[in-house]
Design an enzyme around this catalytic site. Sequence first.
Site: not given
Ligand code: DGP
Length: 112
Positions: A91, A98, A100
Amino acid sequence: MSDCLFCKIVSGEIPATIAKDDPEFVAFRDVNPQAPTHVLAIPKRHVRSLNDLDDDGLAGRLLRFAKGVAEGEGLAENGYRLVVNTNSDGGQTVWHLHVHILGGRAMAWPPG
Ligand code: DGP
Protein backbone atom coordinates in the site's frame (compact mmCIF):
# COMPACT_ATOMS: atom_id res chain seq x y z
CA MET A 1 15.48 14.11 -4.55
CA SER A 2 13.88 16.89 -6.57
CA ASP A 3 10.57 15.20 -7.51
CA CYS A 4 9.91 13.54 -4.14
CA LEU A 5 6.96 14.89 -2.16
CA PHE A 6 8.48 14.16 1.24
CA CYS A 7 11.87 15.61 0.23
CA LYS A 8 9.91 18.79 -0.55
CA ILE A 9 8.45 18.70 2.97
CA VAL A 10 11.99 18.28 4.35
CA SER A 11 13.18 21.31 2.35
CA GLY A 12 10.14 23.40 3.33
CA GLU A 13 8.96 23.69 -0.28
CA ILE A 14 5.68 21.97 0.70
CA PRO A 15 4.21 22.93 4.08
CA ALA A 16 3.46 20.35 6.75
CA THR A 17 2.57 20.41 10.41
CA ILE A 18 5.77 19.33 12.12
CA ALA A 19 5.44 17.15 15.23
CA LYS A 20 9.16 16.51 15.88
CA ASP A 21 12.37 17.50 14.16
CA ASP A 22 16.01 16.55 14.62
CA PRO A 23 19.06 16.70 12.34
CA GLU A 24 18.41 13.28 10.77
CA PHE A 25 14.62 12.81 10.89
CA VAL A 26 11.40 14.79 10.81
CA ALA A 27 7.85 13.85 11.80
CA PHE A 28 4.76 15.60 10.47
CA ARG A 29 0.99 15.07 10.61
CA ASP A 30 -0.53 12.91 7.88
CA VAL A 31 -2.74 14.94 5.53
CA ASN A 32 -5.32 12.11 5.55
CA PRO A 33 -5.36 10.86 9.16
CA GLN A 34 -6.55 7.31 9.83
CA ALA A 35 -6.62 7.68 13.63
CA PRO A 36 -6.97 10.55 16.13
CA THR A 37 -3.17 10.80 16.03
CA HIS A 38 -1.49 10.00 12.71
CA VAL A 39 2.08 11.20 12.25
CA LEU A 40 4.65 10.19 9.63
CA ALA A 41 8.31 9.88 10.63
CA ILE A 42 10.87 10.02 7.81
CA PRO A 43 14.61 10.19 7.33
CA LYS A 44 15.62 13.54 5.82
CA ARG A 45 17.90 11.63 3.44
CA HIS A 46 15.96 10.17 0.52
CA VAL A 47 15.40 6.41 0.82
CA ARG A 48 12.81 5.14 -1.68
CA SER A 49 11.28 2.36 0.44
CA LEU A 50 12.14 -0.11 3.18
CA ASN A 51 13.43 -2.37 0.38
CA ASP A 52 16.10 0.23 -0.36
CA LEU A 53 17.24 0.66 3.24
CA ASP A 54 20.86 -0.48 3.58
CA ASP A 55 21.78 1.28 6.80
CA ASP A 56 21.10 -0.71 9.99
CA GLY A 57 21.97 2.29 12.11
CA LEU A 58 19.46 4.52 10.36
CA ALA A 59 16.77 1.87 10.81
CA GLY A 60 17.38 1.72 14.55
CA ARG A 61 17.53 5.48 14.95
CA LEU A 62 14.33 5.90 12.92
CA LEU A 63 12.48 3.49 15.22
CA ARG A 64 13.84 5.29 18.25
CA PHE A 65 12.77 8.64 16.74
CA ALA A 66 9.27 7.21 16.08
CA LYS A 67 9.11 6.02 19.69
CA GLY A 68 9.96 9.56 20.77
CA VAL A 69 7.16 10.92 18.58
CA ALA A 70 4.70 8.51 20.20
CA GLU A 71 5.86 9.61 23.65
CA GLY A 72 5.57 13.28 22.67
CA GLU A 73 2.03 12.70 21.39
CA GLY A 74 1.06 11.07 24.70
CA LEU A 75 0.52 7.64 23.11
CA ALA A 76 3.11 5.56 24.94
CA GLU A 77 1.03 4.37 27.87
CA ASN A 78 -2.13 3.32 26.00
CA GLY A 79 -0.17 2.14 23.00
CA TYR A 80 0.12 2.86 19.32
CA ARG A 81 0.88 1.19 16.01
CA LEU A 82 3.83 1.69 13.67
CA VAL A 83 3.28 0.82 9.99
CA VAL A 84 5.76 0.79 7.11
CA ASN A 85 3.82 0.22 3.88
CA THR A 86 6.24 -1.20 1.31
CA ASN A 87 5.67 -1.34 -2.45
CA SER A 88 2.32 -1.99 -4.11
CA ASP A 89 0.90 -4.90 -2.07
CA GLY A 90 1.98 -3.06 1.06
CA GLY A 91 0.00 0.00 0.00
CA GLN A 92 2.92 2.39 -0.40
CA THR A 93 1.89 5.51 -2.30
CA VAL A 94 4.70 7.94 -1.49
CA TRP A 95 8.17 6.80 -2.53
CA HIS A 96 10.17 8.03 0.43
CA LEU A 97 10.55 5.70 3.41
CA HIS A 98 8.13 6.64 6.18
CA VAL A 99 6.83 5.14 9.41
CA HIS A 100 3.16 5.75 10.16
CA ILE A 101 2.60 6.39 13.89
CA LEU A 102 -1.07 5.76 14.64
CA GLY A 103 -2.75 6.12 18.00
CA GLY A 104 -5.54 7.59 20.05
CA ARG A 105 -7.86 4.61 19.54
CA ALA A 106 -7.67 0.82 19.77
CA MET A 107 -6.34 -0.70 16.56
CA ALA A 108 -8.01 -3.65 14.81
CA TRP A 109 -6.21 -6.83 13.79
CA PRO A 110 -5.78 -8.11 11.14
CA PRO A 111 -5.21 -4.86 9.23
CA GLY A 112 -7.09 -4.41 5.97
P1 DGP B 1 1.72 5.33 2.20
O1 DGP B 1 0.40 4.97 1.61
O2 DGP B 1 2.17 4.35 3.27
O3 DGP B 1 2.76 5.60 1.15
O4 DGP B 1 1.47 6.68 3.00
C1 DGP B 1 1.59 7.95 2.45
C2 DGP B 1 0.90 8.89 3.38
O5 DGP B 1 1.30 10.20 3.05
C3 DGP B 1 -0.62 8.87 3.29
O6 DGP B 1 -1.15 8.42 4.53
C4 DGP B 1 -1.02 10.30 3.02
C5 DGP B 1 0.23 11.08 3.31
N1 DGP B 1 0.44 12.23 2.46
C6 DGP B 1 0.41 12.23 1.10
N2 DGP B 1 0.66 13.47 0.65
C7 DGP B 1 0.88 14.25 1.74
C8 DGP B 1 1.20 15.62 1.90
O7 DGP B 1 1.35 16.39 0.96
N3 DGP B 1 1.34 16.06 3.19
C9 DGP B 1 1.18 15.24 4.27
N4 DGP B 1 1.34 15.78 5.47
N5 DGP B 1 0.89 13.93 4.14
C10 DGP B 1 0.74 13.45 2.89
